[in-house]
Enzyme design. Sequence first.
Site, PDB file in Angstrom:
ATOM      1  N   GLY A  80       0.836  -1.207   0.000  1.00  0.00           N
ATOM      2  CA  GLY A  80       0.000   0.000   0.000  1.00  0.00           C
ATOM      3  C   GLY A  80       0.861   1.243   0.000  1.00  0.00           C
ATOM      4  O   GLY A  80       2.053   1.177  -0.299  1.00  0.00           O
ATOM      5  N   ASN A  81       0.262   2.378   0.303  1.00  0.00           N
ATOM      6  CA  ASN A  81       1.043   3.614   0.426  1.00  0.00           C
ATOM      7  C   ASN A  81       0.382   4.526   1.458  1.00  0.00           C
ATOM      8  O   ASN A  81      -0.675   4.205   1.992  1.00  0.00           O
ATOM      9  CB  ASN A  81       1.200   4.299  -0.937  1.00  0.00           C
ATOM     10  CG  ASN A  81      -0.126   4.676  -1.536  1.00  0.00           C
ATOM     11  OD1 ASN A  81      -0.838   5.511  -0.997  1.00  0.00           O
ATOM     12  ND2 ASN A  81      -0.490   4.052  -2.665  1.00  0.00           N
ATOM     13  N   HIS A  82       1.017   5.667   1.727  1.00  0.00           N
ATOM     14  CA  HIS A  82       0.580   6.525   2.837  1.00  0.00           C
ATOM     15  C   HIS A  82      -0.548   7.493   2.472  1.00  0.00           C
ATOM     16  O   HIS A  82      -0.874   8.362   3.274  1.00  0.00           O
ATOM     17  CB  HIS A  82       1.770   7.343   3.356  1.00  0.00           C
ATOM     18  CG  HIS A  82       2.771   6.511   4.088  1.00  0.00           C
ATOM     19  ND1 HIS A  82       2.436   5.793   5.203  1.00  0.00           N
ATOM     20  CD2 HIS A  82       4.086   6.256   3.853  1.00  0.00           C
ATOM     21  CE1 HIS A  82       3.492   5.150   5.644  1.00  0.00           C
ATOM     22  NE2 HIS A  82       4.513   5.396   4.827  1.00  0.00           N
TER      23      HIS A  82
END
Length: 403
Positions: free
Chosen positions: A212-214
């Site tokens: 995923g990412n932030h």
Amino acid sequence: MSVLSGKNILLGVTAGIAAYKSAFLVRLLVKAGANVKVVMTPSSKDFVTPLTLSTLSKNEVFSSFTNEEDDNAQWNNHVELALWAHLFVIAPATANTLSKMAHGTSNNLLLACYLSAKCPVYYAPAMDLDMYQHPSTIETFEKLNSFGNIQIPATHGELASGLVGQGRMAEPEDIVSFLEKDILKSLPLRGKKIVITAGPTYEAIDPVRFIGNHSSGKMGYALAEASADVGAEVVLISGPSSLHLENNLVKVLHVTSAKEMYDAAHAYFDNCDIAILSAAVADYRPVQVAAQKIKKKDSTLTLSLEKTDDILASLGNIKKKQFLVGFALETENELENAKTKLKKKNLDLIVLNSLNDKGAGFKTDTNKVTLVTKDNKVIPFSVKPKTEVAKDILQHIIKQLHA
Ligand code: CTP
């Protein structure tokens, strides 16, 4: 949610028997989510008490230029009050006040507010039937309307005099729905359909892990809200995010992976007028998703990744009439890269975020963007809350659509 939600409404109350209905009107406006302040003419206090209106509006009520009962009397600044207001609603509006408004008289605080107001002014006349039909009253209405004021017509019914005819102030419920309809009518993206993608995507590795990412989704959610505020019907396709949005004009579709976001975006694109792709979509996903949790065995683990489909580019390929907006998050050669993406993905506008800018990026409440248009115009903005950035982007789209 009402379009009046979050609006600052200055309610002007003048000396007519219908002033007792102002209390109901304040309640309904507050219930619709508006911030209400009341300004009264001195004589209207004989019909409804300032205490009633201040209790219901949860704000101080103003009726004179200074607060005379107070030894440290303060100047009630009519300009500030008028500029605070997104809408000025005068209900009830007596023949006397309307005539003064038409002629620029300013002998009380309400009239001074009227002359200082830059926002739309609505007035709901309330008077006896003969006064309502008098040529001078008709001339007053014509004059006020020619100045851009908006009349909320009086209704037909029994009047305080016992006579029956036109002159009754519109009922508070009808005043509220008149305001809502009038605002909706004047919204620049009314009836337009907008698809917005927001947040990250999660690409499964096994049943418990993902790539995923932030991204928080804040920018996309702010865009959805700002679009609804200007009347658009929004489909917000959101990756996993802790944000919530409740708005009659926004349909939120929750997705997890890039593939799900791709399918949802394509399902709604054909029928939309504008698409804004602000999601931080994963560029790669695991080739294989393990059916069972991967056990730790070896000292290293290699995951084989494959490219996800580029949603934005795929929409650029098939777009017809749609206005397509992409985002570019860059760390170097920002402007050049953004211009290349704009061309390559067949966009109408690209919103450039540089991670080198302080206050820009994923988890912050602020952002700093530069808009790059199809004809290579570069429009930089300062650091602002994402809610304001969203408004800037929409204002630009509206300008382009109407150019
Ligand atoms: N985007 C998309 N689908 C993807 C990847 C990106 O729709 N699979 C969209 C994003 O929502 C954003 C734009 O493409 O509007 C730019 O994303 P970005 O990651 O900055 O650029 P990429 O084109 O992926 O190129 P790179 O990562 O090499 O900079």
